[in-house]
Design an enzyme around this catalytic site. Structure first.
Site, PDB file in Angstrom:
ATOM      1  N   LYS A  22       3.110   8.491  -8.004  1.00 21.61           N
ATOM      2  CA  LYS A  22       4.566   8.110  -8.005  1.00 21.61           C
ATOM      3  C   LYS A  22       4.777   6.917  -8.536  1.00 21.61           C
ATOM      4  CE  LYS A  22       6.814   6.557  -4.250  1.00 21.61           C
ATOM      5  NZ  LYS A  22       7.402   5.343  -4.286  1.00 21.61           N
ATOM      6  N   ASN A  23       4.006   5.811  -7.937  1.00 22.92           N
ATOM      7  CA  ASN A  23       4.466   4.281  -8.235  1.00 22.92           C
ATOM      8  C   ASN A  23       3.714   4.350  -9.900  1.00 22.92           C
ATOM      9  OD1 ASN A  23       5.749   4.294  -6.177  1.00 22.92           O
ATOM     10  ND2 ASN A  23       4.158   2.961  -4.942  1.00 22.92           N
ATOM     11  N   ARG A  92      15.252   2.371  -5.870  1.00 26.51           N
ATOM     12  CA  ARG A  92      15.632   0.721  -6.529  1.00 26.51           C
ATOM     13  C   ARG A  92      14.596   0.235  -7.585  1.00 26.51           C
ATOM     14  NH1 ARG A  92      13.264  -3.127  -4.742  1.00 26.51           N
ATOM     15  NH2 ARG A  92      15.036  -4.169  -4.031  1.00 26.51           N
ATOM     16  N   CYS A 116      16.371  -2.448   1.371  1.00 27.02           N
ATOM     17  CA  CYS A 116      16.135  -1.353   1.972  1.00 27.02           C
ATOM     18  C   CYS A 116      15.607  -1.173   3.322  1.00 27.02           C
ATOM     19  CB  CYS A 116      15.257  -0.450   0.857  1.00 27.02           C
ATOM     20  SG  CYS A 116      13.385  -0.792   0.957  1.00 27.02           S
ATOM     21  N   ARG A 121      13.712  -7.235  -0.129  1.00 33.43           N
ATOM     22  CA  ARG A 121      13.326  -6.729  -1.672  1.00 33.43           C
ATOM     23  C   ARG A 121      14.182  -7.526  -3.172  1.00 33.43           C
ATOM     24  NH1 ARG A 121      11.190  -0.714  -1.397  1.00 33.43           N
ATOM     25  NH2 ARG A 121       9.841  -1.735  -3.152  1.00 33.43           N
ATOM     26  N   ASP A 304       1.163   0.129   1.720  1.00 31.09           N
ATOM     27  CA  ASP A 304       1.727   1.299   1.911  1.00 31.09           C
ATOM     28  C   ASP A 304       0.861   2.198   2.339  1.00 31.09           C
ATOM     29  OD1 ASP A 304       3.800   0.733   0.083  1.00 31.09           O
ATOM     30  OD2 ASP A 304       2.951   1.421  -1.720  1.00 31.09           O
ATOM     31  N   ILE A 326       3.246  -8.044   3.416  1.00 35.40           N
ATOM     32  CA  ILE A 326       4.139  -7.844   2.182  1.00 35.40           C
ATOM     33  C   ILE A 326       5.571  -7.952   2.411  1.00 35.40           C
ATOM     34  CG2 ILE A 326       4.329  -6.721  -0.207  1.00 35.40           C
ATOM     35  CD1 ILE A 326       1.541  -7.811   0.388  1.00 35.40           C
ATOM     36  N   ARG A 396      10.480  11.864  -1.424  1.00 38.00           N
ATOM     37  CA  ARG A 396      10.448  10.971  -2.475  1.00 38.00           C
ATOM     38  C   ARG A 396       9.080  10.710  -2.728  1.00 38.00           C
ATOM     39  NH1 ARG A 396      13.712   5.668  -1.118  1.00 38.00           N
ATOM     40  NH2 ARG A 396      13.191   5.424  -3.299  1.00 38.00           N
TER      41      ARG A 396
HETATM   42  N1  EPU Z   1       9.565  -9.970  -4.235  1.00 42.23           N
HETATM   43  C1  EPU Z   1      10.707 -11.062  -4.450  1.00 42.23           C
HETATM   44  N2  EPU Z   1      11.101 -11.345  -5.636  1.00 42.23           N
HETATM   45  C2  EPU Z   1      10.837 -10.313  -6.682  1.00 42.23           C
HETATM   46  C3  EPU Z   1      10.105  -9.367  -6.583  1.00 42.23           C
HETATM   47  C4  EPU Z   1       9.407  -9.101  -5.298  1.00 42.23           C
HETATM   48  O1  EPU Z   1      10.541 -11.825  -3.310  1.00 42.23           O
HETATM   49  O2  EPU Z   1      11.525 -10.586  -7.918  1.00 42.23           O
HETATM   50  C5  EPU Z   1       8.825  -9.929  -2.938  1.00 42.23           C
HETATM   51  C6  EPU Z   1       9.274  -8.439  -2.354  1.00 42.23           C
HETATM   52  O3  EPU Z   1      10.391  -8.682  -1.343  1.00 42.23           O
HETATM   53  C7  EPU Z   1       8.040  -8.139  -1.263  1.00 42.23           C
HETATM   54  C8  EPU Z   1       6.989  -8.800  -2.247  1.00 42.23           C
HETATM   55  O4  EPU Z   1       7.471  -9.859  -3.068  1.00 42.23           O
HETATM   56  O5  EPU Z   1       8.092  -9.001  -0.138  1.00 42.23           O
HETATM   57  C9  EPU Z   1       6.118  -7.718  -3.168  1.00 42.23           C
HETATM   58  O6  EPU Z   1       6.978  -7.029  -3.874  1.00 42.23           O
HETATM   59  P1  EPU Z   1       6.620  -6.136  -4.896  1.00 42.23           P
HETATM   60  O7  EPU Z   1       7.491  -6.585  -6.134  1.00 42.23           O
HETATM   61  O8  EPU Z   1       5.126  -5.984  -5.124  1.00 42.23           O
HETATM   62  O9  EPU Z   1       7.115  -4.657  -4.638  1.00 42.23           O
HETATM   63  P2  EPU Z   1       7.812  -3.442  -5.467  1.00 42.23           P
HETATM   64  O10 EPU Z   1       7.339  -3.511  -6.850  1.00 42.23           O
HETATM   65  O11 EPU Z   1       9.241  -3.580  -5.168  1.00 42.23           O
HETATM   66  C10 EPU Z   1       6.138  -1.790  -5.281  1.00 42.23           C
HETATM   67  C11 EPU Z   1       5.865  -0.097  -4.852  1.00 42.23           C
HETATM   68  C12 EPU Z   1       6.056  -0.286  -3.197  1.00 42.23           C
HETATM   69  C13 EPU Z   1       4.804  -1.067  -2.680  1.00 42.23           C
HETATM   70  C14 EPU Z   1       4.709  -2.520  -3.200  1.00 42.23           C
HETATM   71  C15 EPU Z   1       3.711  -3.579  -2.799  1.00 42.23           C
HETATM   72  C16 EPU Z   1       6.771   1.067  -6.771  1.00 42.23           C
HETATM   73  C17 EPU Z   1       7.858   2.118  -7.217  1.00 42.23           C
HETATM   74  N3  EPU Z   1       6.891   0.529  -5.449  1.00 42.23           N
HETATM   75  O12 EPU Z   1       7.112  -2.171  -4.675  1.00 42.23           O
HETATM   76  O13 EPU Z   1       5.954   1.158  -3.123  1.00 42.23           O
HETATM   77  O14 EPU Z   1       4.964  -1.083  -1.367  1.00 42.23           O
HETATM   78  O15 EPU Z   1       4.852  -2.570  -4.768  1.00 42.23           O
HETATM   79  O16 EPU Z   1       2.514  -2.756  -3.056  1.00 42.23           O
HETATM   80  O17 EPU Z   1       5.669   0.683  -7.206  1.00 42.23           O
HETATM   81  C18 EPU Z   1       6.020   2.928  -1.523  1.00 42.23           C
HETATM   82  O18 EPU Z   1       5.537   3.501  -2.386  1.00 42.23           O
HETATM   83  O19 EPU Z   1       6.235   3.510  -0.325  1.00 42.23           O
HETATM   84  C19 EPU Z   1       6.441   1.657  -1.965  1.00 42.23           C
HETATM   85  C20 EPU Z   1       7.400   1.050  -1.003  1.00 42.23           C
END
Ligand code: EPU
Length: 417
Positions: A22-23, A92, A116, A121, A304, A326, A396
């Site tokens: 998915k990701n 998102r 969320c 996030r 995850d 995280i 999802r």
């Molecule tokens: N963060 C910030 N600012 C930003 C971006 C991120 O403060 O501009 C913080 C976030 O709030 C969090 C940390 O950085 O505390 C890491 O967030 P990251 O950006 O790595 O997460 P993401 O890209 O929003 C993806 C996966 C998530 C997975 C995380 C961490 C996708 C679509 N989602 O989210 O997957 O938990 O990386 O590995 O790729 C899931 O599949 O259940 C899921 C939540």
């Protein structure tokens, strides 16, 4: 609304095949915006988040053909630069269209995603990076409005490791003028998969999978075909399912090297994990041992998999300390696991799980995607029957999980509530 009825106590046996990630699929779908033409993406998991991404692309003017494992996305007719609140609030990751729209059309208007269930996030690092590439960004009425001439390469140093941020900037920089260097970049395998796809389209990206990614901007990208990598979190969830039920299963199509941190911890807990000819066998010990975990960016223990690992620790011999580093609110499953008779206390970002002899089936409610998976796992290990409601979260991110688990001998059915 559907719910799952799980009768616990069956040791899982047999073979299961992992679906596409998915990701990885989500940003790959979004990246098609960069290359006008027909992109054929295969090994696409059949999931609600994928359908949402298709809706986002269609709302921009793309033509999408296929709702199964092979999807053709024709992005030549994209004629809108806007992703609405209605779509972004459903998922998102839709916010990732901002960079590619900006790169291709010089403008974009995308709803801010908001928080969320697992945390606030923010996307501040995505926006800061796009600004460094030369985008003018204004936040107005809940939307990000961005415009630019051609984006220009820059050096971007992420304050914290962000998967989405790294993916977003890699896409935006692919066609920027000159070189972009992403420092302290996230290293998740899904980022490598996206880089491979972008390179297949003609991008020049090196270093994906390390913390420094170099992107030489090219003037245009062309449509390409790509096969999505296997879903490491789905695979990890099956690994725990075998361990928590005292089972012995073989998993096809997964890449064990993507799950080293989980596999090491499971081995510490006494689980036997072997890999032969690309098939991974997971065999439970007589008794699971309590081990500690700390979630970290890749290659650390994946956030995850935290909820599912906690379910396993609920029946371990001894205690386990689980730190979530995280997301700030990713313990929503704890109160539901307590309903199974688990012994868990939470203080700040740390949960202490004291293993109990037996979990007992209960009616529980899913709060987010991975929490839903942990409740199924607890239900598989528990006495009697459990009812898991609000499983739309599960749809999802897990393709036919109840069918795959039933194929391994679990007593699990989906019913309409
Ligand atoms: N963060 C910030 N600012 C930003 C971006 C991120 O403060 O501009 C913080 C976030 O709030 C969090 C940390 O950085 O505390 C890491 O967030 P990251 O950006 O790595 O997460 P993401 O890209 O929003 C993806 C996966 C998530 C997975 C995380 C961490 C996708 C679509 N989602 O989210 O997957 O938990 O990386 O590995 O790729 C899931 O599949 O259940 C899921 C939540």
């Amino acid at each position: 609304m559907d719910k799952l009825i799980v009768k616990g106590g069956k040791k899982l046996k047999g073979e299961v095949t992992v679906s596409g990630s998915k990701n990885a699929a989500l940003p790959i779908f979004v990246a098609t915006i960069l290359a006008p033409g027909i992109n054929q993406i295969s090994n696409v998991p059949f999931l609600r988040d994928i359908n949402t991404t298709i809706k986002v692309l269609e709302s921009l003017g793309a033509k999408v053909d296929g709702s199964g494992h092979v999807v053709k996305i024709d992005t030549s007719g994209i004629n809108s630069h806007e992703a609405t609140y209605e779509l972004v609030k459903t998922m998102r990751a839709s916010v990732l269209v901002l960079g590619p729209l900006l790169a291709r059309f010089g403008r974009a208007r995308v709803s801010l995603p908001g928080g969320c269930a697992i945390g606030a996030r923010p996307i501040n690092l995505h926006l800061k990076g796009l600004q460094a590439l030369g985008a003018e960004i204004v936040l107005e009425h809940g939307y990000v409005e961005a415009k630019c001439k051609r984006l220009k390469g820059a050096r971007i140093n992420f304050d914290i490791s962000t998967v989405g941020g790294t993916e977003h900037l890699m896409m935006a920089a692919a066609t920027a003028k000159g070189e972009t260097v992403l420092e302290n970049a996230a290293r998740e395998p899904e980022i490598v998969d996206l880089a491979c796809y972008l390179n297949r389209m003609g991008a020049k990206i090196e270093g994906a999978g390390t913390d420094t990614i170099r992107i030489q901007g090219v003037s245009e990208l062309s449509a390409a075909n790509y096969e999505v990598m296997p879903d490491r979190i789905e695979a990890g969830t099956f690994m725990i399912a075998a361990a928590i039920t005292g089972g012995d299963i073989k998993i096809h199509g997964m890449k064990l090297e993507h799950l080293d941190a989980l596999a090491f911890k499971m081995q510490d807990a006494g689980v036997e994990i072997t890999s032969r000819d690309g098939v991974v066998r997971v065999k439970a010990p007589k008794k699971i041992k309590g081990v500690n975990i700390k979630t970290r960016p890749y290659p650390g223990f994946p956030t995850d998999m935290q909820a599912q690992f906690m379910a396993l620790m609920c029946i371990a011999d001894g205690a386990s300390v689980i730190s979530e580093n995280i997301f700030e609110n990713r313990f929503m499953h704890v109160s539901e696991l307590l309903r199974f008779g688990a012994d868990i206390t939470v203080e700040g970002n740390t949960a202490t799980v004291k293993g109990v002899k037996k979990l007992s089936g209960a009616p529980v409610m899913a709060t987010d995607l991975r929490a839903s998976a942990s409740l199924i796992l607890a239900g598989l290990a528990a006495d009697n029957t459990s009812e898991i409601s609000r499983i739309y979260h599960l749809d999802r991110g897990y393709e036919s999980i109840e069918k795959k688990l039933a194929g391994l001998g679990a007593d699990i059915v989906r019913v309409k509530e």
